[in-house]
Design a protein around this motif. Structure first.
Motif, PDB file in Angstrom:
ATOM      1  N   PRO A 221       0.796  -1.233   0.000  1.00  8.77           N
ATOM      2  CA  PRO A 221       0.000   0.000   0.000  1.00  8.77           C
ATOM      3  C   PRO A 221       0.827   1.283   0.000  1.00  8.77           C
ATOM      4  N   CYS A 222       2.148   1.188  -0.016  1.00  9.80           N
ATOM      5  CA  CYS A 222       2.988   2.396   0.104  1.00  9.80           C
ATOM      6  C   CYS A 222       3.028   3.159  -1.220  1.00  9.80           C
ATOM      7  N   VAL A 223       2.453   4.354  -1.218  1.00  9.98           N
ATOM      8  CA  VAL A 223       2.363   5.158  -2.443  1.00  9.98           C
ATOM      9  C   VAL A 223       3.741   5.666  -2.858  1.00  9.98           C
ATOM     10  N   ALA A 224       4.576   6.046  -1.894  1.00 10.57           N
ATOM     11  CA  ALA A 224       5.907   6.553  -2.235  1.00 10.57           C
ATOM     12  C   ALA A 224       6.782   5.457  -2.831  1.00 10.57           C
ATOM     13  N   ARG A 225       6.627   4.219  -2.379  1.00  8.11           N
ATOM     14  CA  ARG A 225       7.389   3.122  -2.984  1.00  8.11           C
ATOM     15  C   ARG A 225       7.019   2.976  -4.458  1.00  8.11           C
ATOM     16  N   MET A 226       5.731   3.021  -4.753  1.00  4.77           N
ATOM     17  CA  MET A 226       5.294   2.899  -6.138  1.00  4.77           C
ATOM     18  C   MET A 226       5.792   4.075  -6.980  1.00  4.77           C
ATOM     19  N   ALA A 227       5.792   5.278  -6.364  1.00  4.05           N
ATOM     20  CA  ALA A 227       6.199   6.479  -7.096  1.00  4.05           C
ATOM     21  C   ALA A 227       7.711   6.639  -7.177  1.00  4.05           C
ATOM     22  N   GLY A 228       8.445   5.837  -6.397  1.00  2.00           N
ATOM     23  CA  GLY A 228       9.903   5.945  -6.389  1.00  2.00           C
ATOM     24  C   GLY A 228      10.425   7.129  -5.608  1.00  2.00           C
ATOM     25  N   THR A 229       9.614   7.648  -4.698  1.00  2.00           N
ATOM     26  CA  THR A 229      10.005   8.852  -3.945  1.00  2.00           C
ATOM     27  C   THR A 229      10.288   8.572  -2.464  1.00  2.00           C
ATOM     28  N   ALA A 230      10.255   7.306  -2.046  1.00  2.00           N
ATOM     29  CA  ALA A 230      10.373   6.993  -0.618  1.00  2.00           C
ATOM     30  C   ALA A 230      11.644   7.559  -0.003  1.00  2.00           C
ATOM     31  N   ALA A 231      12.775   7.430  -0.701  1.00  2.00           N
ATOM     32  CA  ALA A 231      14.056   7.837  -0.118  1.00  2.00           C
ATOM     33  C   ALA A 231      14.149   9.341   0.127  1.00  2.00           C
ATOM     34  N   GLU A 232      13.329  10.136  -0.547  1.00  2.00           N
ATOM     35  CA  GLU A 232      13.424  11.593  -0.392  1.00  2.00           C
ATOM     36  C   GLU A 232      12.424  12.152   0.622  1.00  2.00           C
ATOM     37  N   LEU A 233      11.638  11.275   1.228  1.00  2.00           N
ATOM     38  CA  LEU A 233      10.623  11.709   2.187  1.00  2.00           C
ATOM     39  C   LEU A 233      10.993  11.276   3.604  1.00  2.00           C
ATOM     40  N   PRO A 234      10.541  12.032   4.605  1.00  2.00           N
ATOM     41  CA  PRO A 234       9.784  13.277   4.511  1.00  2.00           C
ATOM     42  C   PRO A 234      10.688  14.449   4.160  1.00  2.00           C
ATOM     43  N   LYS A 235      10.106  15.424   3.502  1.00  2.00           N
ATOM     44  CA  LYS A 235      10.861  16.636   3.205  1.00  2.00           C
ATOM     45  C   LYS A 235      10.843  17.557   4.414  1.00  2.00           C
ATOM     46  N   LYS A 236      11.883  18.353   4.530  1.00  2.00           N
ATOM     47  CA  LYS A 236      11.999  19.233   5.690  1.00  2.00           C
ATOM     48  C   LYS A 236      12.387  20.637   5.248  1.00  2.00           C
ATOM     49  N   THR A 237      11.837  21.618   5.926  1.00  2.00           N
ATOM     50  CA  THR A 237      12.225  22.999   5.678  1.00  2.00           C
ATOM     51  C   THR A 237      13.675  23.185   6.115  1.00  2.00           C
ATOM     52  N   PRO A 238      14.533  23.757   5.268  1.00  2.00           N
ATOM     53  CA  PRO A 238      15.945  23.923   5.646  1.00  2.00           C
ATOM     54  C   PRO A 238      16.097  24.692   6.955  1.00  2.00           C
ATOM     55  N   LYS A 239      17.011  24.212   7.785  1.00  2.00           N
ATOM     56  CA  LYS A 239      17.256  24.873   9.065  1.00  2.00           C
ATOM     57  C   LYS A 239      18.239  26.019   8.904  1.00  2.00           C
ATOM     58  N   LYS A 240      18.078  27.017   9.743  1.00  2.00           N
ATOM     59  CA  LYS A 240      19.027  28.124   9.751  1.00  2.00           C
ATOM     60  C   LYS A 240      20.361  27.649  10.324  1.00  2.00           C
ATOM     61  N   ALA A 241      21.434  28.266   9.866  1.00  2.00           N
ATOM     62  CA  ALA A 241      22.755  27.920  10.390  1.00  2.00           C
ATOM     63  C   ALA A 241      22.834  28.268  11.878  1.00  2.00           C
ATOM     64  N   LYS A 242      23.458  27.393  12.647  1.00  2.00           N
ATOM     65  CA  LYS A 242      23.583  27.650  14.081  1.00  2.00           C
ATOM     66  C   LYS A 242      24.689  28.667  14.345  1.00  2.00           C
ATOM     67  N   PRO A 243      24.424  29.625  15.248  1.00  2.00           N
ATOM     68  CA  PRO A 243      25.477  30.584  15.601  1.00  2.00           C
ATOM     69  C   PRO A 243      26.542  29.920  16.471  1.00  2.00           C
ATOM     70  N   ILE A 244      27.686  30.571  16.571  1.00  2.00           N
ATOM     71  CA  ILE A 244      28.775  30.109  17.439  1.00  2.00           C
ATOM     72  C   ILE A 244      28.851  31.027  18.648  1.00  2.00           C
ATOM     73  N   ARG A 245      28.877  30.442  19.825  1.00  2.00           N
ATOM     74  CA  ARG A 245      29.052  31.204  21.049  1.00  2.00           C
ATOM     75  C   ARG A 245      30.399  30.857  21.680  1.00  2.00           C
ATOM     76  N   LEU A 246      30.972  31.838  22.332  1.00  2.00           N
ATOM     77  CA  LEU A 246      32.292  31.687  22.936  1.00  2.00           C
ATOM     78  C   LEU A 246      32.198  31.812  24.451  1.00  2.00           C
ATOM     79  N   GLY A 247      33.077  31.141  25.150  1.00  2.00           N
ATOM     80  CA  GLY A 247      33.104  31.220  26.610  1.00  2.00           C
ATOM     81  C   GLY A 247      34.456  30.806  27.145  1.00  2.00           C
ATOM     82  N   ILE A 248      34.589  30.893  28.445  1.00  2.00           N
ATOM     83  CA  ILE A 248      35.831  30.496  29.133  1.00  2.00           C
ATOM     84  C   ILE A 248      35.455  29.590  30.297  1.00  2.00           C
ATOM     85  N   ALA A 249      36.152  28.466  30.431  1.00  2.00           N
ATOM     86  CA  ALA A 249      35.991  27.579  31.580  1.00  2.00           C
ATOM     87  C   ALA A 249      37.252  27.688  32.435  1.00  2.00           C
TER      88      ALA A 249
END
Length: 362
Positions: A221-249
């Motif tokens: 019953p898998c529609v994505a398997r039949m369509a050949g799109t299974a490997a690309e799902l689920p799609k995700k909205t691109p994440k923003k780049a993470k900032p770098i924080r600095l500190g001292i221990a």
């Protein structure tokens, strides 16, 4: 009359097919009661289900298993955990990350003992009132521990539903659509086993990369398997780049070998955990904030760690001080009582880089 095919002309997926697969292939986990054991009358322990679900939030089964086993060995029932010392629980949690979970774990255990006579409530709405339990965790406890027909949707389930129905709307916008698809399949019979079956399917067959479609119980019953799109799902909205924080221990060792540590405030990142005194963490070089006056020696290496929302780079300053040292914060811990394993991961990284300079550490 129920349709026997879906819009793509494929047979409708059924919970029955998935449960047959689960009965043969259920993963063996220390908090899980197998289908065979349940058939013989065994029931899941709500305490173990709750503990495992809290630990598994944003963490893999492989990372959680050893922590779960240690917790259960030390605190086998919710009443044991409720009476535990905060520092002991935070120490056992060290390295698992997302430390607010550990603080809420204690709060929840104490509420269950104080207000529910040590028994987890069965109802989803009542579970939601407990500290640290959100909609997903409440649904998982209700379904798995009490076999209530609640809809349990984690990342594995989202992936399975996206592929089963060939849903291309990117996450997180697709969540309502994926939840609706999961709801339509959740059965009234064996909903707890079904919830675990979908998660197992996503973890072992319908994997993020290279899904094993040929052996999937829902391959027809898998529609994505039949369509050949299974490997690309689920799609995700691109994440923003993470900032770098600095500190001292600041790593301080007294002449008798004692190590200066401080327990962070309960709120915020690493709340309630032991660590090295340090500066603020900022996107620009922070102002020095040593806990005492000393001859500080900087290490050439820095400790690097990635949190959910930013990358952290900690410079390391080390000082050897006399017995009369009076730090402005933190307390000296005798070397014999110092347990590096009770440090959160980023603080353990600081220790690993510093241990060659510290006396008695090898």
């Amino acid at each position: 009359m129920r349709e026997t095919v879906n819009a793509a002309g494929l047979p409708q997926p059924t919970a029955v097919d998935l449960l047959k697969w689960y009965d043969r292939h259920a993963r063996d986990m220390p908090w899980r009661v197998s289908p065979a054991a349940q058939g013989a009358g065994a029931r899941p322990d709500p305490y173990r289900i709750w503990l495992s679900e809290v630990m598994l939030q944003q963490t893999t089964v492989a990372a959680v298993t050893a922590y779960f086993q240690r917790f259960i060995a030390r605190w086998p029932a919710v009443i044991d955990l409720a009476s535990a010392e905060d520092a002991d629980v935070m120490g056992e949690w060290a390295g698992l990350g997302y430390y607010a979970r550990a603080r809420n774990l204690l709060k929840c255990a104490r509420v269950v003992v104080a207000e529910h006579d040590g028994q987890f409530p069965r109802e989803h709405a009542a579970l939601l009132k407990l500290p640290g339990i959100g909609p997903y965790t409440a649904a998982a406890i209700s379904a798995i521990a009490f076999d209530a027909p609640e809809v349990v949707v984690d990342g594995n389930v989202e992936r399975v539903m996206a592929r089963l129905h060939d849903i291309h709307t990117p996450l997180p916008s697709a969540k309502p659509q994926l939840i609706a698809a999961a709801t339509a399949l959740t059965p009234l019979q064996r909903p707890g086993d079904y919830a675990q079956a979908v998660m197992d399917l996503g973890a072992t067959i319908c994997t993020p990369r290279n899904p094993a479609c040929g052996i999937c119980p829902w391959r027809e019953p898998c529609v994505a398997r039949m369509a050949g799109t299974a490997a690309e799902l689920p799609k995700k909205t691109p994440k923003k780049a993470k900032p770098i924080r600095l500190g001292i221990a600041y790593v301080v060792q007294r002449s008798d070998g004692a190590i200066l540590l401080e327990r962070r405030e309960d709120r915020g990142l690493l709340g309630g955990m032991l660590g090295w005194p340090g500066s603020d963490w900022a996107e620009e070089a922070p102002a020095p904030a040593p806990p005492l006056e000393a001859d500080w020696q900087g290490l050439s290496e820095e400790a690097r760690h990635t949190f959910t929302h930013f990358h952290l780079r900690l410079g390391i300053e080390i000082a050897q001080v006399g017995m009369d040292a009076a730090p402005s914060r933190g307390q000296f811990t005798p070397l014999s009582e110092f347990q590096p394993g009770h440090l959160p991961t980023v603080m353990r990284k600081v220790f690993d880089l510093s241990r060659g300079v510290l006396r008695g550490m090898g």
